[in-house]
Design an enzyme around this catalytic site. Sequence first.
Site, PDB file in Angstrom:
ATOM      1  N   SER A 182       0.835  -1.207   0.000  1.00  0.00           N
ATOM      2  CA  SER A 182       0.000   0.000   0.000  1.00  0.00           C
ATOM      3  C   SER A 182       0.872   1.260   0.000  1.00  0.00           C
ATOM      4  O   SER A 182       0.485   2.283  -0.570  1.00  0.00           O
ATOM      5  CB  SER A 182      -0.982  -0.002   1.175  1.00  0.00           C
ATOM      6  OG  SER A 182      -0.320   0.164   2.399  1.00  0.00           O
ATOM      7  N   ARG A 208      22.298 -14.921   4.597  1.00  0.00           N
ATOM      8  CA  ARG A 208      21.852 -13.527   4.467  1.00  0.00           C
ATOM      9  C   ARG A 208      22.782 -12.764   3.521  1.00  0.00           C
ATOM     10  O   ARG A 208      22.354 -11.965   2.699  1.00  0.00           O
ATOM     11  CB  ARG A 208      21.883 -12.887   5.865  1.00  0.00           C
ATOM     12  CG  ARG A 208      21.207 -11.546   5.955  1.00  0.00           C
ATOM     13  CD  ARG A 208      21.313 -10.968   7.348  1.00  0.00           C
ATOM     14  NE  ARG A 208      20.571 -11.700   8.354  1.00  0.00           N
ATOM     15  CZ  ARG A 208      19.253 -11.638   8.514  1.00  0.00           C
ATOM     16  NH1 ARG A 208      18.531 -10.880   7.721  1.00  0.00           N
ATOM     17  NH2 ARG A 208      18.647 -12.319   9.462  1.00  0.00           N
ATOM     18  N   LEU A 214      18.803  -6.050   6.550  1.00  0.00           N
ATOM     19  CA  LEU A 214      19.880  -5.947   5.549  1.00  0.00           C
ATOM     20  C   LEU A 214      21.242  -5.924   6.235  1.00  0.00           C
ATOM     21  O   LEU A 214      21.396  -5.349   7.317  1.00  0.00           O
ATOM     22  CB  LEU A 214      19.668  -4.674   4.724  1.00  0.00           C
ATOM     23  CG  LEU A 214      18.378  -4.686   3.895  1.00  0.00           C
ATOM     24  CD1 LEU A 214      18.019  -3.290   3.423  1.00  0.00           C
ATOM     25  CD2 LEU A 214      18.518  -5.644   2.714  1.00  0.00           C
ATOM     26  N   HIS A 247       8.683   2.921   9.242  1.00  0.00           N
ATOM     27  CA  HIS A 247       8.444   1.963  10.324  1.00  0.00           C
ATOM     28  C   HIS A 247       7.179   2.389  11.074  1.00  0.00           C
ATOM     29  O   HIS A 247       7.019   3.570  11.384  1.00  0.00           O
ATOM     30  CB  HIS A 247       9.648   1.938  11.281  1.00  0.00           C
ATOM     31  CG  HIS A 247       9.463   0.946  12.378  1.00  0.00           C
ATOM     32  ND1 HIS A 247       9.574  -0.418  12.164  1.00  0.00           N
ATOM     33  CD2 HIS A 247       9.122   1.095  13.683  1.00  0.00           C
ATOM     34  CE1 HIS A 247       9.324  -1.049  13.296  1.00  0.00           C
ATOM     35  NE2 HIS A 247       9.049  -0.153  14.229  1.00  0.00           N
ATOM     36  N   THR A 266      -2.804   5.005   7.144  1.00  0.00           N
ATOM     37  CA  THR A 266      -3.309   6.186   6.413  1.00  0.00           C
ATOM     38  C   THR A 266      -2.311   7.341   6.543  1.00  0.00           C
ATOM     39  O   THR A 266      -2.132   8.111   5.603  1.00  0.00           O
ATOM     40  CB  THR A 266      -4.699   6.641   6.910  1.00  0.00           C
ATOM     41  OG1 THR A 266      -4.597   7.009   8.265  1.00  0.00           O
ATOM     42  CG2 THR A 266      -5.740   5.564   6.736  1.00  0.00           C
TER      43      THR A 266
HETATM   44  C1  GRF Z   1       3.873  -0.698   6.862  1.00  0.00           C
HETATM   45  O1  GRF Z   1       3.161  -0.618   8.066  1.00  0.00           O
HETATM   46  C2  GRF Z   1       5.278  -0.196   7.038  1.00  0.00           C
HETATM   47  O2  GRF Z   1       5.394   0.800   8.010  1.00  0.00           O
HETATM   48  C3  GRF Z   1       6.005  -1.442   7.503  1.00  0.00           C
HETATM   49  O3  GRF Z   1       5.417  -2.478   6.775  1.00  0.00           O
HETATM   50  C4  GRF Z   1       4.081  -2.131   6.409  1.00  0.00           C
HETATM   51  C5  GRF Z   1       3.992  -2.273   4.930  1.00  0.00           C
HETATM   52  O4  GRF Z   1       2.694  -2.060   4.456  1.00  0.00           O
HETATM   53  N1  GRF Z   1       7.428  -1.312   7.334  1.00  0.00           N
HETATM   54  P1  GRF Z   1       2.411  -2.037   2.901  1.00  0.00           P
HETATM   55  O5  GRF Z   1       2.978  -3.328   2.324  1.00  0.00           O
HETATM   56  O6  GRF Z   1       3.066  -0.824   2.325  1.00  0.00           O
HETATM   57  O7  GRF Z   1       0.913  -2.004   2.786  1.00  0.00           O
END
Ligand code: GRF
Length: 223
Positions: free
Chosen positions: A18, A70, A98, A114, A177
């Site tokens: 998203s 990794r 990473l 995050h 959002t």
């Molecule tokens: C988000 O909550 C982002 O903060 C975290 O992973 C989620 C990814 O959501 N790192 P999307 O795949 O962008 O919907």
Amino acid sequence: MTTTRRSRLVILLSGSGSNLQALIDAINGGVIEADIAAVISNKPEALGLKRADDAGIKHAVIDNLQFSSRENFDQALCREIQIYKPDLVILAGFMRILTSKFVENFDGRILNIHPSLLPKYPGLHSHQKAIDAGDLNAGATVHFVTSKLDGGPSVLQAEVPIYQDDSAEVLARRVLTKEHQIYPLAVQWFCAGRLSLVDGKTYLDSVVLPKYGLTFTDTTTEK
Ligand code: GRF
């Protein structure tokens, strides 16, 4: 006549995408002057790959399960990213830690989002942790990536309230959002040459940002 080069972005994801969609929409709407050169997922089934496909964006899978370490995975990922010569690598729900070596290759050119008000709750389950702690607010943070997990210098944070009967899922949706507002904004700043990481410090328009980044309000953007 001078023409400024549009930035090239590579977006890494593992899931729904998203945030990728918010970036695609911001680019299509002319808000971000950039092109997404490629979307790369470590998970073949990630919905984000379909979003890329629907938008006509090149996409690839580097499946971490196919690598014995990794380091090997990061090397393959790095090689794939370098094909696209990105100005900025964007982690958008990329669920892999990473290696430092990977991060060094793109020093000052990797952003992450995050879902917590860092430095609170790095790592997984940040929404549940905020609820369990009885916090009144949760949020999201855009930050530069360093080898410290969710620990690189912050750029921008947005807050949302936590309500008494919130589940982690409901809270995650509320936070998302805001993510869809702040991530395109920070990327726009970077692509416009306004945002940078120099000697471990984050600058916007040559001014050092506060320790935990700017706090987003609906008017944060303007200049
Ligand atoms: C988000 O909550 C982002 O903060 C975290 O992973 C989620 C990814 O959501 N790192 P999307 O795949 O962008 O919907």
